[in-house]
Design a protein around this motif. Structure first.
Motif, PDB file in Angstrom:
ATOM      1  N   UNK A 308     -68.982  53.552 -42.850  1.00 57.82           N
ATOM      2  CA  UNK A 308     -68.013  52.622 -43.447  1.00 57.82           C
ATOM      3  C   UNK A 308     -66.888  53.375 -44.152  1.00 57.82           C
ATOM      4  N   UNK A 309     -65.716  52.732 -44.173  1.00 54.84           N
ATOM      5  CA  UNK A 309     -64.572  53.328 -44.857  1.00 54.84           C
ATOM      6  C   UNK A 309     -64.687  53.081 -46.359  1.00 54.84           C
ATOM      7  N   UNK A 310     -64.542  54.122 -47.131  1.00 48.88           N
ATOM      8  CA  UNK A 310     -64.502  54.000 -48.584  1.00 48.88           C
ATOM      9  C   UNK A 310     -63.146  54.501 -49.061  1.00 48.88           C
ATOM     10  N   UNK A 311     -62.141  53.665 -48.875  1.00 45.66           N
ATOM     11  CA  UNK A 311     -60.766  54.067 -49.163  1.00 45.66           C
ATOM     12  C   UNK A 311     -60.542  54.098 -50.667  1.00 45.66           C
ATOM     13  N   UNK A 312     -60.047  55.203 -51.200  1.00 43.54           N
ATOM     14  CA  UNK A 312     -59.735  55.265 -52.635  1.00 43.54           C
ATOM     15  C   UNK A 312     -58.728  54.178 -53.014  1.00 43.54           C
ATOM     16  N   UNK A 313     -58.920  53.586 -54.179  1.00 43.87           N
ATOM     17  CA  UNK A 313     -58.093  52.462 -54.603  1.00 43.87           C
ATOM     18  C   UNK A 313     -56.637  52.864 -54.753  1.00 43.87           C
ATOM     19  N   UNK A 314     -56.364  54.155 -55.099  1.00 41.73           N
ATOM     20  CA  UNK A 314     -54.968  54.555 -55.311  1.00 41.73           C
ATOM     21  C   UNK A 314     -54.184  54.546 -54.006  1.00 41.73           C
ATOM     22  N   UNK A 315     -54.848  54.752 -52.861  1.00 43.13           N
ATOM     23  CA  UNK A 315     -54.159  54.620 -51.575  1.00 43.13           C
ATOM     24  C   UNK A 315     -53.738  53.172 -51.339  1.00 43.13           C
ATOM     25  N   UNK A 316     -54.637  52.254 -51.648  1.00 45.71           N
ATOM     26  CA  UNK A 316     -54.357  50.840 -51.409  1.00 45.71           C
ATOM     27  C   UNK A 316     -53.254  50.334 -52.331  1.00 45.71           C
ATOM     28  N   UNK A 317     -53.332  50.697 -53.611  1.00 47.59           N
ATOM     29  CA  UNK A 317     -52.312  50.256 -54.558  1.00 47.59           C
ATOM     30  C   UNK A 317     -50.968  50.911 -54.242  1.00 47.59           C
ATOM     31  N   UNK A 318     -50.986  52.183 -53.865  1.00 48.40           N
ATOM     32  CA  UNK A 318     -49.736  52.860 -53.488  1.00 48.40           C
ATOM     33  C   UNK A 318     -49.068  52.194 -52.301  1.00 48.40           C
ATOM     34  N   UNK A 319     -49.881  51.796 -51.328  1.00 50.37           N
ATOM     35  CA  UNK A 319     -49.329  51.083 -50.172  1.00 50.37           C
ATOM     36  C   UNK A 319     -48.716  49.752 -50.603  1.00 50.37           C
ATOM     37  N   UNK A 320     -49.375  49.069 -51.557  1.00 47.24           N
ATOM     38  CA  UNK A 320     -48.831  47.806 -52.056  1.00 47.24           C
ATOM     39  C   UNK A 320     -47.493  47.996 -52.742  1.00 47.24           C
ATOM     40  N   UNK A 321     -47.342  49.079 -53.504  1.00 45.31           N
ATOM     41  CA  UNK A 321     -46.067  49.374 -54.173  1.00 45.31           C
ATOM     42  C   UNK A 321     -44.957  49.578 -53.145  1.00 45.31           C
ATOM     43  N   UNK A 322     -45.240  50.365 -52.112  1.00 42.36           N
ATOM     44  CA  UNK A 322     -44.233  50.629 -51.076  1.00 42.36           C
ATOM     45  C   UNK A 322     -43.821  49.331 -50.384  1.00 42.36           C
ATOM     46  N   UNK A 323     -44.799  48.469 -50.096  1.00 42.44           N
ATOM     47  CA  UNK A 323     -44.486  47.209 -49.420  1.00 42.44           C
ATOM     48  C   UNK A 323     -43.597  46.316 -50.278  1.00 42.44           C
ATOM     49  N   UNK A 324     -43.898  46.224 -51.565  1.00 40.14           N
ATOM     50  CA  UNK A 324     -43.115  45.360 -52.444  1.00 40.14           C
ATOM     51  C   UNK A 324     -41.684  45.882 -52.576  1.00 40.14           C
ATOM     52  N   UNK A 325     -41.528  47.184 -52.764  1.00 44.58           N
ATOM     53  CA  UNK A 325     -40.187  47.762 -52.885  1.00 44.58           C
ATOM     54  C   UNK A 325     -39.400  47.561 -51.598  1.00 44.58           C
ATOM     55  N   UNK A 326     -40.045  47.775 -50.462  1.00 44.25           N
ATOM     56  CA  UNK A 326     -39.380  47.595 -49.176  1.00 44.25           C
ATOM     57  C   UNK A 326     -38.994  46.141 -48.945  1.00 44.25           C
ATOM     58  N   UNK A 327     -39.859  45.238 -49.346  1.00 42.11           N
ATOM     59  CA  UNK A 327     -39.599  43.814 -49.171  1.00 42.11           C
ATOM     60  C   UNK A 327     -38.364  43.379 -49.949  1.00 42.11           C
ATOM     61  N   UNK A 328     -38.207  43.931 -51.144  1.00 46.41           N
ATOM     62  CA  UNK A 328     -37.088  43.532 -51.997  1.00 46.41           C
ATOM     63  C   UNK A 328     -35.761  44.130 -51.540  1.00 46.41           C
ATOM     64  N   UNK A 329     -35.801  45.234 -50.812  1.00 42.52           N
ATOM     65  CA  UNK A 329     -34.563  45.955 -50.476  1.00 42.52           C
ATOM     66  C   UNK A 329     -34.213  45.945 -49.003  1.00 42.52           C
ATOM     67  N   UNK A 330     -35.098  45.458 -48.138  1.00 44.53           N
ATOM     68  CA  UNK A 330     -34.889  45.584 -46.697  1.00 44.53           C
ATOM     69  C   UNK A 330     -33.898  44.556 -46.172  1.00 44.53           C
ATOM     70  N   UNK A 331     -32.834  45.004 -45.516  1.00 41.39           N
ATOM     71  CA  UNK A 331     -31.898  44.110 -44.833  1.00 41.39           C
ATOM     72  C   UNK A 331     -32.510  43.597 -43.530  1.00 41.39           C
ATOM     73  N   UNK A 332     -33.350  44.416 -42.911  1.00 42.71           N
ATOM     74  CA  UNK A 332     -33.976  43.979 -41.660  1.00 42.71           C
ATOM     75  C   UNK A 332     -34.942  42.826 -41.908  1.00 42.71           C
ATOM     76  N   UNK A 333     -35.569  42.811 -43.080  1.00 44.49           N
ATOM     77  CA  UNK A 333     -36.465  41.708 -43.402  1.00 44.49           C
ATOM     78  C   UNK A 333     -35.708  40.392 -43.399  1.00 44.49           C
ATOM     79  N   UNK A 334     -34.518  40.394 -43.973  1.00 42.60           N
ATOM     80  CA  UNK A 334     -33.713  39.177 -43.987  1.00 42.60           C
ATOM     81  C   UNK A 334     -33.315  38.772 -42.585  1.00 42.60           C
TER      82      UNK A 334
END
Length: 761
Positions: A308-334
C-alpha cells in the motif's frame, strides 16, 4: 547510473508541478463552473471555499495512489529500469497532451490520459520483454482485470452522469419550477437537508476510511452507525436550512457553496493521483532500488510496489497548495470554464461550435419523438408541465448563465457520483462526470432550444470525441516514447526532457497571444448581452460590429495583396496558405454574424427594425468579398501548382498598379470607419466608381488579347481575366458596404458622439 535515475525522479517531480498547474486548468476548474455560472458568490469567495475542499480532499487521496503503483501493471515482473521508462513516458506524454487540449479550450480528462498512458507504455514494455524471451504472457505483466474495471468505470460514467443529471434536474424543476422563489416555503428545508446529507454521506462516511489520521476503531464505529448518522444529519440540516430560509438567508447559495466544497473535495481525493501518483511511485521505486537493488537496474524487480502507498502528508498538502495557486492565476482555466458554461447556458450566447450532420439528425429525431409524446399526453397534464417548465419565469442574477437550482444539482450530484467512485477505488474522470451532469441538467431545463440545440449537441460530441482522442493519443504516444527510451537509453531521456520543456514554453506563449487577441471582442459581446439599459445596447453593438468588420476588411486587404503577389511571383506556397486561411475566415465571419444576431435581439423593437436590413446587408457584403478572394485564389493556385507560364511582365506591371489602387481603397475605407466621418463616404463611393472603370478597361484589353493574341499565353490570361472580374465585383461590394455602413452610423451620429473601445474599460 544512480545519479541519472535521481535526475529522472527529480524531473518527474518538476513535471508533476507543471502537471498540477496544467491539470487544474482542465479538471479543478470543474468544481467552479456551477458556482460561477449561477453567480452564487463572488469569484474570491468561491475560490476560498474550493480551496478548503481541495486541502481536505488531498488528505483523503492516499488510497487512490495504488492505481499508479499496481493498478495497471504487475510490478513484480518489471525491473526498476522498465518502470522508470514507463513513468517518464507517462509524464512527458501527459504534459504535452493536456497543454495542447487546454490551449484549444477543450476540456480533456487527466484520468483518461493517465490510465491510457500507463496502459500504452506498459503494453509496449510488455511486448519488448516478451520478444526478449521472457516466459510470461500479457496476463502476467498487465493487471488486465483491474485495468478493465478502471476503463469501464471511466466510460460508463459518461452515460451514468448524463442520465442522473437529466432525471434529478427534471424532478427538481418539476418541484420548484423556474419561478422557484414562490415555491420554496417548506420545500427548501427538505431540499437543503437532502443535499447536505448526501455531501456528508459520500465525502465523510465513504471517504473516511482513506483519511490518513483515522484509527480503525473510529472507522468501525462509523461503519456500524452509518444509518443513524445519515438520519441525524438529515434531520439537523433540514431544520437548519428551514430556519435560515425563515431568516431571509438565500439557502440555495449556501447549497451551491457546499456543493462547490464537496466537488472540490471529491476532485482532490480522486484526481490528485493523476498528477502526483506517477512521480511518487517513481520516488518509491528509486528508494527501493537504492536500498536493495545492488546497482542492477535491469535485473532488480519492483515487487515492493504491490504494498500500500503511504504518502507523506506534506506531499499531499503541497500538491493542494500548487493547485489552489494555479486555479486562481490560470488564464487557461477560464478558457475551459467558458466552454462548459457556454454549452449549458440558459440564455442564448456565443455558440462556440458549429453544426454537424449527426447533431442535426439527433435534433430532428428528438423533435419527432416529442411531437409524438405531446400527441398522446392529455391536455391537462401538458398544461401542468408547461406551467412548471415555463422558461420565461426564470430567475437568475445579473450575468448568470443559469439559476441556483441547476447550480445546486450540478454540484451535489457530481460530487456524490465522484465520491462514490472514489470509495470503490475507481478513478472516475472528474471532467467526464461534471461535464455530463451539467449537460444533462441543461437538457432537462430546456436550455437547448431549437435555435441552439444543434450547436450544443455538436459541442458535446466534440468534447466527448476529444476525450476518446485523448485515450488513443495517450496510448500511442506513451508507447512510442517508452520504446524510444527503452532502446535509446539516457540520451533519449535527456532529449525528451528538453523537447518537453520547449513545447511547454512555446504552447504558453502561443496561448497568451491568442488570449490577448480575443479578450477585447469577448468583453464587448458579454457587455451587450448582459446590459439591462436598452439605450446603451445599440451604441455598444455598433461599436462591436464596426470592430469586427474593420478586422475583416484589414484581413481582406492583406490577403488580396498576398494572393496577387504570389500569382505574379509564381509562389505556390503562399497560395496554399491563403486557401487554408480563407476557409477558416469563413467560419470566423459566420460566428461573428451569429453573435451579432443574438445582440440584435436585445435592441428595442423600433431600433431593430430600422437597423436590421443594413446590418444583414453589411454582413453579406463582407461574405461576398471573402468569396471573391477565394475564387481568385482557387484559380491562381491551380495555375501556379501546374507550373504553367507566369504572368508576362507587361501584365504584371499593370496588375501591380491595380493592386496598389485596391489596397489604397481598403485602407481609405478602414480610416473612414475609424474616424466615423460618414460625410466622406460619398467621395469614397465615387472613388470606387473610378476604380471600377479602370478595372473594366483593363479587363477588356486583357480579354481582347485573350481572343486575338498568342495561344501560348491563353492559360495565364484566363487566370488574369478571372482575377479582374472578381476584383471588379469586390470593389462593387466595397461601394455597397460603404452605403450600408453610413445607414448604420447615421442615427448614432444624430443622437450621440461616437463611442470608443476605451469607454468600456
Amino acid at each position: 547510473m544512480e545519479i541519472l535515475f535521481l535526475c529522472v525522479v527529480i524531473f518527474l517531480f518538476l513535471l508533476a508541478v507543471f502537471d498540477l498547474s496544467v491539470g487544474v486548468s482542465n479538471d479543478a476548474v470543474n468544481f467552479l463552473n456551477s458556482a460561477i455560472g449561477s453567480r452564487a458568490a463572488s469569484f474570491k469567495r468561491v475560490l476560498i471555499v474550493a480551496s478548503i475542499g481541495v486541502f481536505i480532499g488531498a488528505a483523503m487521496s492516499n488510497g487512490m495512489m495504488d492505481i499508479a503503483r499496481h493498478g495497471i501493471f504487475r510490478p513484480e515482473h518489471f525491473s526498476f529500469y522498465d518502470l522508470i521508462c514507463i513513468f517518464m513516458a507517462v509524464m512527458v506524454t501527459d504534459i504535452i497532451l493536456l497543454d495542447i487540449f487546454n490551449s484549444l479550450g477543450m476540456p480533456t480528462s487527466t484520468t483518461v490520459s493517465m490510465v491510457f498512458e500507463l496502459l500504452g507504455a506498459t503494453f509496449v514494455v510488455a511486448l519488448i520483454k516478451m520478444a526478449g524471451g521472457i516466459d510470461l504472457g500479457f496476463n502476467d505483466l498487465l493487471n488486465t482485470e483491474k485495468a478493465l474495471s478502471v476503463i469501464l468505470g471511466i466510460f460508463l460514467s459518461v452515460a451514468i452522469a448524463f442520465f442522473f443529471g437529466t432525471v434529478v434536474q427534471f424532478l427538481s424543476r418539476m418541484i420548484f419550477s423556474f419561478n422557484y422563489r414562490s415555491n420554496l416555503k417548506w420545500k427548501i428545508g427538505i431540499f437543503g437537508g437532502i443535499c447536505a446529507t448526501a455531501i456528508v454521506y459520500f465525502l465523510l462516511i465513504k471517504g473516511a476510511k482513506d483519511l490518513t489520521f483515522m484509527t480503525p476503531e473510529v472507522k468501525g464505529w462509523i461503519k456500524a452507525h452509518t444509518g443513524l448518522i445519515i438520519l441525524c444529519c438529515f434531520g439537523f440540516f433540514t431544520i437548519l436550512m428551514q430556519l435560515l430560509h425563515i431568516c431571509k438567508v438565500n439557502v440555495l447559495k449556501i447549497i451551491v457553496l457546499m456543493g462547490t466544497f464537496s466537488l472540490a473535495m471529491a476532485f482532490a481525493g480522486n484526481d490528485l493521483v493523476n498528477f502526483i501518483g506517477v512521480p511518487l511511485s517513481g520516488l518509491a521505486s528509486y528508494q527501493d532500488y537504492i536500498a536493495n537493488g545492488g546497482g542492477d537496474a535491469h535485473g532488480f524487480l519492483m515487487d515492493s510496489l504491490n504494498g500500500p502507498a503511504n504518502t507523506p502528508i506534506y506531499f499531499l498538502i503541497g500538491a493542494g497548495v500548487i493547485m489552489v495557486v494555479s486555479l486562481a492565476t490560470s488564464k487557461k482555466a477560464k478558457n475551459v470554464t467558458k466552454t462548459e458554461i457556454g454549452l449549458g447556458s440558459q440564455q442564448g450566447g456565443d455558440e462556440m461550435f458549429g453544426s454537424s450532420r449527426i447533431s442535426r439528425r439527433l435534433v430532428r429525431w428528438t423533435l419527432s419523438f416529442l411531437n409524438w409524446v405531446r400527441g398522446i399526453t392529455p391536455p391537462r397534464v401538458r398544461r401542468w408541465f408547461n406551467r412548471r417548465f415555463n422558461v420565461d419565469e426564470t430567475i437568475m442574477d445579473q450575468g448568470a448563465s443559469f439559476d441556483l437550482i441547476r447550480g445546486s444539482v450540478n454540484l451535489v450530484l457530481a460530487g456524490a457520483l465522484i465520491a462514490f467512485g472514489t470509495s470503490l477505488k475507481l478513478p472516475l474522470s472528474t471532467t467526464f462526470v461534471t461535464f455530463m451532469v451539467a449537460m444533462g441538467t441543461s437538457l432537462a431545463d430546456r436550455a437547448w432550444g431549437r435555435e441552439s440545440a444543434v450547436f450544443r449537441i455538436t459541442g458535446v460530441i466534440s468534447v466527448i470525441g476529444g476525450w476518446f482522442l485523448t485515450a488513443g493519443a495517450a496510448f500511442i504516444g506513451a508507447g512510442i516514447i517508452v520504446a524510444a527510451m527503452h532502446y535509446g537509453g539516457h540520451w533519449v531521456m535527456f532529449l525528451l526532457a528538453a523537447l518537453t520543456i520547449f513545447l511547454i514554453i512555446r504552447s504558453n506563449r502561443r496561448f497568451s497571444k491568442k488570449n490577448d487577441a480575443e479578450n477585447g471582442g469577448d468583453a464587448l459581446f458579454q457587455a451587450i448581452i448582459t446590459t439591462q439599459d436598452k439605450t446603451q445596447t445599440w451604441p455598444l453593438l455598433l461599436m462591436y460590429i464596426t470592430e469586427q468588420q474593420q478586422g475583416f476588411l484589414a484581413y481582406a486587404e492583406e490577403k488580396y495583396r498576398d494572393i496577387t503577389a504570389a500569382f505574379i511571383g509564381d509562389n505556390a506556397g503562399v497560395l496554399n496558405k491563403a486557401e487554408s486561411s480563407l476557409a477558416k475566415q469563413k467560419t470566423v465571419l459566420k460566428n461573428a454574424r451569429r453573435k451579432e444576431t443574438l445582440c440584435l435581439r436585445h435592441l428595442t423593437r423600433e431600433m431593430a427594425i430600422e437597423k436590421s436590413t443594413w446590418f444583414y446587408l453589411s454582413n453579406n457584403l463582407c461574405m461576398n468579398i471573402l468569396y471573391n478572394l477565394r475564387r481568385i485564389n482557387e484559380v491562381c493556385k491551380e495555375h501556379v501548382e501546374n507550373n504553367f507560364m507566369p504572368l508576362p511582365p507587361r501584365y504584371a506591371t499593370e496588375c501591380e498598379l491595380l493592386r496598389t489602387r485596391i489596397s489604397t481603397l481598403f485602407n481609405d475605407t478602414l480610416e473612414l470607419m475609424k474616424s466615423g466621418d460618414i460625410a466622406a463616404i460619398s467621395v469614397l463611393r465615387r472613388h470606387c466608381d473610378e476604380i471600377k472603370d479602370i478595372v473594366s478597361d483593363t479587363y477588356h484589353r486583357a480579354h481582347d488579347q485573350l481572343r486575338d493574341g498568342d495561344t501560348s499565353a491563353m492559360a495565364v490570361l484566363y487566370v488574369y481575366v478571372n482575377m479582374l472580374q472578381e476584383t471588379q465585383e469586390m470593389v462593387s461590394s466595397i461601394r455597397k458596404y460603404l452605403r450600408a455602413f453610413a445607414k448604420l452610423r447615421d442615427s448614432e451620429f444624430r443622437s450621440r458622439p461616437a463611442l470608443s473601445s476605451a469607454s468600456l474599460e
